[in-house]
Design an enzyme around this catalytic site. Structure first.
Site, short mmCIF file in Angstrom:
data_model
loop_
_atom_site.label_atom_id
_atom_site.label_comp_id
_atom_site.label_asym_id
_atom_site.label_seq_id
_atom_site.Cartn_x
_atom_site.Cartn_y
_atom_site.Cartn_z
N ASN A 60 6.71 20.58 41.55
CA ASN A 60 7.19 21.09 42.84
C ASN A 60 7.21 19.92 43.81
OD1 ASN A 60 7.47 22.24 45.34
ND2 ASN A 60 5.81 23.73 45.11
N VAL A 61 8.38 19.62 44.36
CA VAL A 61 8.48 18.44 45.24
C VAL A 61 7.66 18.58 46.53
CG1 VAL A 61 10.73 17.73 44.31
CG2 VAL A 61 10.64 19.18 46.36
N ASN A 87 17.09 15.18 43.64
CA ASN A 87 18.16 16.19 43.64
C ASN A 87 17.69 17.56 44.09
OD1 ASN A 87 20.71 17.60 42.46
ND2 ASN A 87 18.99 18.53 41.36
N SER A 139 24.79 15.71 51.40
CA SER A 139 25.85 16.72 51.33
C SER A 139 26.91 16.38 52.37
CB SER A 139 25.25 18.10 51.67
OG SER A 139 26.28 19.05 51.90
N TYR A 152 19.44 23.40 56.85
CA TYR A 152 19.96 22.63 55.72
C TYR A 152 20.69 21.37 56.19
CZ TYR A 152 22.54 21.84 51.31
OH TYR A 152 23.09 21.30 50.17
N ALA A 154 20.34 19.73 58.92
CA ALA A 154 19.37 18.76 59.48
C ALA A 154 18.71 17.98 58.35
CB ALA A 154 18.32 19.47 60.32
N LYS A 156 19.97 17.34 55.40
CA LYS A 156 20.92 16.46 54.72
C LYS A 156 21.30 15.25 55.59
CE LYS A 156 20.81 18.79 50.90
NZ LYS A 156 20.08 18.23 49.75
N ILE A 185 30.21 22.57 45.24
CA ILE A 185 30.16 22.43 43.80
C ILE A 185 29.77 23.78 43.19
CG2 ILE A 185 29.23 21.04 41.90
CD1 ILE A 185 30.68 19.45 44.23
#
Ligand code: NAD
Length: 244
Positions: A60-61, A87, A139, A152, A154, A156, A185
């Site tokens: 878990n990151v 990723n 992204s 999200y 912020a 990226k 994607i």
């Protein structure tokens, strides 16, 4: 099959599904020893079974102990880490007015702090080797923003900030750091978007379709390989030209 990553040890986070999984498979085809890490234990087992020359870790990151445990085992077995692909990422979309603090925090923790955690723990080994390549998942939303993605987008944008900062700090030590900015994607992440929005995205993309995970894997492959040996600190958009 090729040898563009022959014998390189590559850790990929969030590699059990989607773009990360496609990247793991592509790297394996090019001769890398692929370390598939993901929070989803069952999916890790499945992904490893489908990828030649791969090992898996439930990681878990957000949990530095789980990252350190995986790194220690990789170092013990292989003695080096050549490539880190940051990723792993999640979305929890809502308009500013409706976004909860929990939604905000969850996305910041995985997408931003997770990238910091993994890179900070892997880089000492790259510094020792005086070489390495880190590629981060940003992204197009990290360049242009997006409706409903305060948290999200912020993260990226933040990942591009990491990339450019680390490219300066680590470039002189032989470590290149770059980011990929995918458009939209076809993965589980995008499948959660309403059909009407997906149709609109396809219409706005100059290639008239979503991207495929394998197309992003090729971008990670290029930036992680020695072919990109003079590329440092870029945020490479791979979106079919959606922003044109
Ligand atoms: P996905 O949801 O298909 O896969 C993400 C993987 O990350 C899953 O296997 C999940 O279990 C894992 N994961 C989630 N939280 C984790 C954690 N805390 N620790 C470890 N692993 C965790 O997503 P995807 O579409 O393949 O996206 C991959 C990356 O690319 C993400 O960073 C995403 O933001 C970015 N991206 C995707 C798109 C797209 O259109 N799909 C576009 C731009 C950027």
């Amino acid at each position: 099959m090729g040898n563009r990553l022959k014998d390189k040890v590559a850790i990929i986070t969030g590699a059990a599904k989607g773009i990360g999984f496609a990247t793991a498979q592509r790297f394996a085809q090019e001769g890398a020893k692929v370390i598939i890490t993901d929070i989803n234990q069952e999916a890790v087992i499945e992904a490893v079974a489908q990828t030649p020359n791969a090992e898996g870790f439930t990681m878990n990151v957000m949990d530095r102990a789980s990252i350190q445990a995986a790194i220690d085992q990789v170092m013990q077995k292989h003695g080096r880490i050549d490539i880190l692909i940051n990723n792993a990422g999640i979305t929890q979309d809502a308009r500013l007015i409706k976004m909860t603090e929990a939604q905000f925090d969850a996305v910041i923790d995985v997408n931003l702090k997770g990238v910091f955690n993994c890179t900070q723990l892997v880089v000492p080994h790259m510094l020792e080797a005086k070489s390495g390549a880190v590629v981060n998942a940003s992204s197009v939303v990290g360049i242009y923003g997006n409706f409903g993605q305060t948290n999200y987008s912020a993260t990226k944008f933040g990942v591009i900030g990491f990339t450019k900062t680390w490219a300066r700090e680590l470039g002189p030590k032989g470590i290149r750091v770059n980011a990929v900015c995918p458009g939209f994607i076809a993965t589980e992440m995008v499948k959660t978007m309403p059909e009407k929005i997906l149709q609109d995205i396809k219409r706005r993309s100059w290639l008239g379709r979503l991207g495929a995970p394998a197309e992003m894997a090729n971008v990670y492959l290029f930036l992680a390989s020695d072919e990109a040996s003079y590329i440092n600190g870029v945020a490479l958009e791979a979106s079919g030209g959606i922003s044109l």
